[in-house]
Design a protein around this motif. Structure first.
Motif, PDB file in Angstrom:
ATOM      1  N   LEU A 114       0.494  -1.186   0.004  1.00 12.54           N
ATOM      2  CA  LEU A 114       0.229   0.145   0.434  1.00 12.54           C
ATOM      3  C   LEU A 114       0.760   1.078  -0.266  1.00 12.54           C
ATOM      4  N   ARG A 161      -4.476   9.633  -6.626  1.00 11.95           N
ATOM      5  CA  ARG A 161      -5.591   8.258  -7.472  1.00 11.95           C
ATOM      6  C   ARG A 161      -4.389   7.459  -6.724  1.00 11.95           C
ATOM      7  N   THR A 162      -5.162   5.830  -6.457  1.00 17.39           N
ATOM      8  CA  THR A 162      -3.849   5.317  -6.007  1.00 17.39           C
ATOM      9  C   THR A 162      -4.994   3.600  -6.542  1.00 17.39           C
ATOM     10  N   LEU A 186      -8.164   2.143   5.118  1.00 16.76           N
ATOM     11  CA  LEU A 186      -8.528   2.273   3.286  1.00 16.76           C
ATOM     12  C   LEU A 186      -9.399   2.430   3.573  1.00 16.76           C
ATOM     13  N   ALA A 190     -10.838   5.850   1.121  1.00 16.52           N
ATOM     14  CA  ALA A 190     -11.826   5.663  -0.177  1.00 16.52           C
ATOM     15  C   ALA A 190     -13.055   6.701   0.077  1.00 16.52           C
ATOM     16  N   VAL A 197      -9.756   5.194  -4.924  1.00 22.98           N
ATOM     17  CA  VAL A 197      -8.832   4.034  -4.536  1.00 22.98           C
ATOM     18  C   VAL A 197      -9.764   3.067  -5.747  1.00 22.98           C
ATOM     19  N   SER A 263     -14.581  -1.739  -6.686  1.00 21.35           N
ATOM     20  CA  SER A 263     -13.014  -1.457  -5.937  1.00 21.35           C
ATOM     21  C   SER A 263     -13.132  -1.412  -4.630  1.00 21.35           C
TER      22      SER A 263
END
Length: 280
Positions: A114, A161-162, A186, A190, A197, A263
């Protein structure tokens, strides 16, 4: 001063090349680490750490090894290359951190870990410890990583943004409680308006960034830079053509990734798989 031998070898990474040569020379002599320590007057564990790449040692130790092995200047030259390489790595990372603080937007792709901006203390600690950090150094690195998270907080926080390879979410921490905390964090991140994410599922098949963690920063004025890294080193990329090529690869990965809503459901499924009471 004796003329140094040419520095050639198999490993292209200076630190690995130095450690490799130390191991080769000792094996050639048929010495154990303890024998080497007794003959040179240093604790044998120091030589073990040097041969494993855990430490580079100091110049006086390296000069003694050069004399012991009859390699005048060779090991010292390799040591200097390794030291300079580490210095350059720290300088590149320091410059990246300066640019990150100024970025107007950030986007990222994760192969197996991560991004630091979304890590919990427990996750950061276990990852950094696996990389060899320990003791006070480990605590300081975790604190430094946690301080970075403030970049994504506040009304003026930049958009981030990941895209996470599925492997990131399929690699839990050893401590199930900490893994649950990380997944919950997480999920919460998001939900922020400035954080997106996405998950790249295994079924997407091969992709252009396979094996490459990469960050992109858009700086004031619109100029983008990139930073690629693996477990041992990173590279700040500012050359326009290279950044553009990486950006195209990133865009292709983004097309393969699940939409943000899907996601989120994927991360939720991962969270549901973690035992509520890991002791049972």
């Amino acid at each position: 001063m004796p003329t140094r031998r040419a520095v050639t070898g198999r490993s292209r990474e200076p630190r690995a090349r130095f450690a490799e040569e130390l191991r080769r020379l000792r094996a050639q002599r048929g010495e154990s680490l303890r024998q080497l320590g007794d003959r040179l007057g240093w604790d044998w564990s120091l030589f073990g750490k040097m041969e494993s790449g855990e430490t580079l040692g100091g110049p006086e130790v390296v000069e003694a090894l050069d004399q012991h092995y009859g390699t005048p200047g060779l090991l010292l030259a390799l040591w200097e290359l390794a030291i300079n390489d580490q210095t350059q790595f720290r300088e590149r990372y320091r410059r990246y951190m300066e640019l990150e603080a100024k970025a107007t937007s950030l986007w990222h792709f994760a192969v197996s870990v991560l991004p630091g901006l979304l890590q919990t203390p427990g996750y950061a600690g276990e990852v950094l410890a696996a990389g060899g950090s320990k003791g006070l150094d480990l605590e300081q690195q975790v604190q430094a990583r946690m301080s970075r998270r403030s970049l994504l907080e506040g009304d003026d926080a930049p958009p981030f943004r990941t895209i996470l390879s599925e492997a990131v979410l399929r690699t839990p921490l050893r401590d199930a409680r900490e893994w649950r905390k990380q997944l919950e964090y997480l999920m919460g991140a998001a939900d922020r308006g400035n954080v997106t994410v996405q998950v790249l599922p295994f079924r997407a098949g091969p992709y252009g960034l396979d094996g490459t963690d990469v960050w992109f920063l858009r700086l004031p004025g619109g100029h983008p830079v990139a930073y690629s890294e693996n477990a041992y080193r990173g590279e700040l990329i500012e050359e326009d053509r290279t950044v553009e090529r990486l950006q195209r690869a990133y865009d292709a990965v983004r097309d393969l990734a699940l939409p943000p809503a899907e996601s989120r459901k994927f991360v939720l499924r991962m969270l549901e798989e973690v035992p509520c009471d890991p002791t049972n």
